[in-house]
Motif scaffolding. Structure first.
Motif, short mmCIF file in Angstrom:
data_model
loop_
_atom_site.label_atom_id
_atom_site.label_comp_id
_atom_site.label_asym_id
_atom_site.label_seq_id
_atom_site.Cartn_x
_atom_site.Cartn_y
_atom_site.Cartn_z
N TRP A 128 3.63 -4.62 7.58
CA TRP A 128 4.37 -3.93 6.53
C TRP A 128 5.53 -4.76 5.98
O TRP A 128 6.22 -4.32 5.07
CB TRP A 128 4.88 -2.57 7.02
N HIS A 186 -1.57 -9.93 5.60
CA HIS A 186 -3.02 -9.89 5.38
C HIS A 186 -3.47 -10.81 4.26
O HIS A 186 -4.66 -11.04 4.09
CB HIS A 186 -3.47 -8.44 5.12
N ALA A 212 4.89 1.60 11.87
CA ALA A 212 3.51 1.46 12.34
C ALA A 212 2.76 2.79 12.32
O ALA A 212 1.56 2.82 12.06
CB ALA A 212 3.48 0.87 13.75
N TRP A 253 0.08 0.71 1.24
CA TRP A 253 -1.01 -0.14 0.77
C TRP A 253 -1.48 -1.11 1.83
O TRP A 253 -2.61 -1.50 1.88
CB TRP A 253 -0.53 -0.92 -0.44
N TRP A 254 -0.55 -1.53 2.72
CA TRP A 254 -0.92 -2.57 3.67
C TRP A 254 -1.89 -2.06 4.71
O TRP A 254 -2.52 -2.81 5.41
CB TRP A 254 0.31 -3.15 4.34
N ALA A 261 -5.55 -3.05 4.35
CA ALA A 261 -5.82 -4.47 4.52
C ALA A 261 -5.57 -4.93 5.95
O ALA A 261 -6.20 -5.85 6.43
CB ALA A 261 -4.95 -5.28 3.57
N ALA A 262 -4.66 -4.26 6.63
CA ALA A 262 -4.30 -4.72 7.96
C ALA A 262 -4.69 -3.68 9.00
O ALA A 262 -4.77 -2.51 8.73
CB ALA A 262 -2.80 -4.97 8.04
N ARG A 263 -4.91 -4.15 10.19
CA ARG A 263 -5.25 -3.26 11.30
C ARG A 263 -3.93 -2.91 12.00
O ARG A 263 -3.18 -3.78 12.38
CB ARG A 263 -6.21 -4.03 12.20
N VAL A 264 -3.68 -1.62 12.11
CA VAL A 264 -2.45 -1.23 12.81
C VAL A 264 -2.81 -0.24 13.89
O VAL A 264 -3.47 0.72 13.62
CB VAL A 264 -1.43 -0.61 11.85
#
Ligand SMILES: Nc1ncnc2c1ncn2[C@@H]1O[C@H](COP(=O)(O)OP(=O)(O)O)[C@@H](O)[C@H]1O
Ligand SMILES: [Mg+2]
Lengths: 268, 283
Positions: free
Chosen positions: A91, A134, B201, B276-277, B280-283
């Motif tokens: 983030w 990312h 997170a 938005w993230w 795209a990202a794995r959290v």
């Protein structure tokens, strides 16, 4: 300065539970100031555990670890741990990731971003400052993670298979990049890998661990000038030495794993 | 350069085409329902008192305006204002309820995350209360808070609070340990870890849970307005039935559907914007 000394260090995970695991047993070794030490050993032998202890994230269940003569009681920005998994906060933008440590110390935004930008430039990511993790490749993410450690002025870099997830090309690139950063910096590096070539290419000294519970098997000084030629006879000799030292351990690790699996299925 | 310019314009024209096609299906789908409704009404096959055809209840919006006000039938005020006060009353309740419920849930969840004793004492109860539908709280809400905003807000609050509290603790327990360890290595205190790592997170998860429970909360408010609270969109629908003014009921229903849909779209956009993230990202 910069000296880490482990004396009879033992680590048992999950003490008092049914899933007790002895990860390290009676490990004694030391790292000199400015030294580049690479730790190799079969997977599951406690390499990551060792770095957790050196960073202060975990405490040993036996023995002592000192840094500059003082017992390690917790994490310290002086010793930064870089993980194998991507550890940038998704983030935050790259620059805010790098500046995070300074932010925790209350450094004003403008100042800490200036500082972070300096280190982003050093790792070649200045144009990616405002991108998010990312949008970065795996190699770039690890470089940003290194910049984050450098930004806090860490004297000791503890690196847990930082390039393991990268392809061969990128990995090789990153190895020379790391050496560039380290040479002449006076920083101490403890680098974990299970790649023999990586160990022989990077290390001043290679420390070899046995299969779990990890014990010290051997410690080998690498007497080759840098940059090292990976196809030279000298390099070949070190490679052969490590393969030979590790083979029996890896076999043992496999056998134990198979045995454990067999017992496991039988219980079920 | 020319190629670089062509690519986005082609992408946006594709997006535009997709939008037109999608809109076409919507119009067609709704159009068929309205068409059948209008035809059967015109042929006299249905009772238009009970099922007034759409053109009728839409055309009579102006006449209905007096019923859409907070205090029905007291004064005639301009149409738009009247419609918006009914919508506003319902909206305000659901949004305040969601806000209070979310804040309380995150607070409770965080406490439970840090204080084992607190968790052990509260979580069995919270787990038991979570599955109760918001609407089932209405009688209690009206008894406790009377027939006003309080009761409706309370219904939304309980509708979101218990579930979100469970989700908060669960998400906190599942935050990837590497993020926490990274922060610790960089010298973060427990409070800093909470603020800079745990909260960001878990935010995407909380948003998903919030969105999933939003419709139940929205229905809870409408139901409360139907049975007790005398204002808002739910009250409008019931009023129409009581006065055998089905034009009003259907108008209310249409607005309820539209507003509910728009709110969900709004939450979706917010989710994409702020979080938005996550995709795209794995959290
Ligand atoms: N946080 C932990 N909790 C419990 N057991 C752990 C934990 N971390 C590692 N272990 C166990 O300790 C042993 C050594 O693991 P690790 O240090 O990750 O080995 P390596 O990094 O050499 O592959 C393994 O059996 C692993 O399951
Ligand atoms: Mg490991």
């Amino acid at each position: 300065m910069g000296e880490i000394v482990c004396t009879n260090v033992t680590k048992v995970w999950g003490v008092g539970t049914t899933r007790e695991v002895a990860a390290l047993e009676n490990v004694s070794f030391s790292v000199r100031h400015g030294e580049f030490v690479v730790v190799i050993g079969p997977s599951g032998c406690g390499k990551s555990t060792l770095l957790m202890l050196l960073s202060g994230l975990e405490m040993p269940t036996g023995g002592t670890i000192t840094y500059n003569g003082e017992p390690i009681t917790g994490p310290d920005a002086d010793r930064s741990l870089i993980f194998q998994q991507p550890s940038l906060f998704p983030w935050r933008s790259t620059i805010d990731n790098v500046a995070f440590g300074l932010q925790l110390r209350g450094v004003p935004r403008k100042e800490r971003r200036q500082q972070a930008e300096k280190f982003l430039r050093q790792v070649g990511l200045r144009e990616f400052a405002n991108k998010h993790p990312h949008e970065l490749s795996g190699g770039m993410q690890q470089r940003a993670a290194i910049a984050r450690a450098l930004c806090l002025g860490a004297d000791v870099l503890l690196m847990d298979e930082p390039f393991a997830a990268l392809d061969v090309q990128t990995r090789f690139h990153m190895q020379s990049f790391l050496l560039d950063i380290w040479l002449g910096s006076g920083k101490t590096v403890v680098f974990v890998t299970h790649h023999i070539d990586e160990a022989a290419y990077l290390a001043d000294r290679v420390v070899i661990f046995t299969a779990r519970p990890g014990r010290l098997l051997d410690s080998v000084d690498i007497d080759m000038p840098r940059p090292r030629n990976v196809i030279s006879p000298d390099f070949e000799r070190y490679r052969a030495l490590f393969v030979e030292r590790l083979r029996s351990e890896v076999t043992r690790a496999f056998q134990e794993q198979e045995l454990a699996e067999m017992l496991d299925t039988r219980i079920k | 350069m020319a190629a670089a310019l062509r690519v986005p314009s082609r992408a946006s024209s594709l997006r535009f085409r997709w939008f037109v096609v999608e809109a076409g299906w919507w119009v067609l789908s709704v159009g068929i329902v309205i068409g059948i409704w209008e035809i059967t009404a015109a042929l006299g096959l249905i009772n238009t008192i009970i099922l007034p055809p759409p053109h009728k209840f839409v055309a009579e919006i102006r006449d209905q305006s007096q019923f859409l006000m907070p205090q029905p039938g007291v004064t005639a005020i301009p149409l738009h204002f009247a419609v918006f006060t009914a919508i506003g009353a319902s909206l305000r309740r659901v949004l305040i309820g969601l806000l209070l419920g979310s804040l309380a849930a995150v607070l409770t969840g965080s406490l439970a995350f840090y204080l084992r004793l607190f968790r052990n004492l509260t979580f069995p109860t919270i787990t038991m209360l979570a599955p109760i539908a918001p609407a089932a709280w209405i009688p209690l809400a009206i008894l406790a808070f009377g027939m006003g905003d309080g009761a409706a807000i309370f219904v939304v609050f309980v509708g979101i609070y218990f579930t979100l509290t469970l989700a908060t603790l669960n998400s906190m327990n599942n935050v990837d340990q590497v993020y926490v360890n990274t922060a610790r290595v960089l010298g973060a205190s427990r409070r800093q870890i909470m603020w800079h790592v745990i909260f960001p997170a878990i935010l995407p998860n909380l948003f998903v849970v919030l969105r999933m429970n939003f419709f139940a909360a929205w229905m809870g408010v409408l139901a409360a307005e139907m049975v007790g609270v005398r204002t808002g969109l739910g009250a409008v629908v019931v009023m129409g039935r009581q006065m055998m003014n089905m034009n009003l009921t259907f108008l209310g229903m249409a607005i309820i559907g539209l507003v509910g849909y728009l709110l969900d779209v709004g939450l979706g956009v917010l989710q994409k914007r702020v979080l938005w993230w996550r995709s795209a990202a794995r959290v």
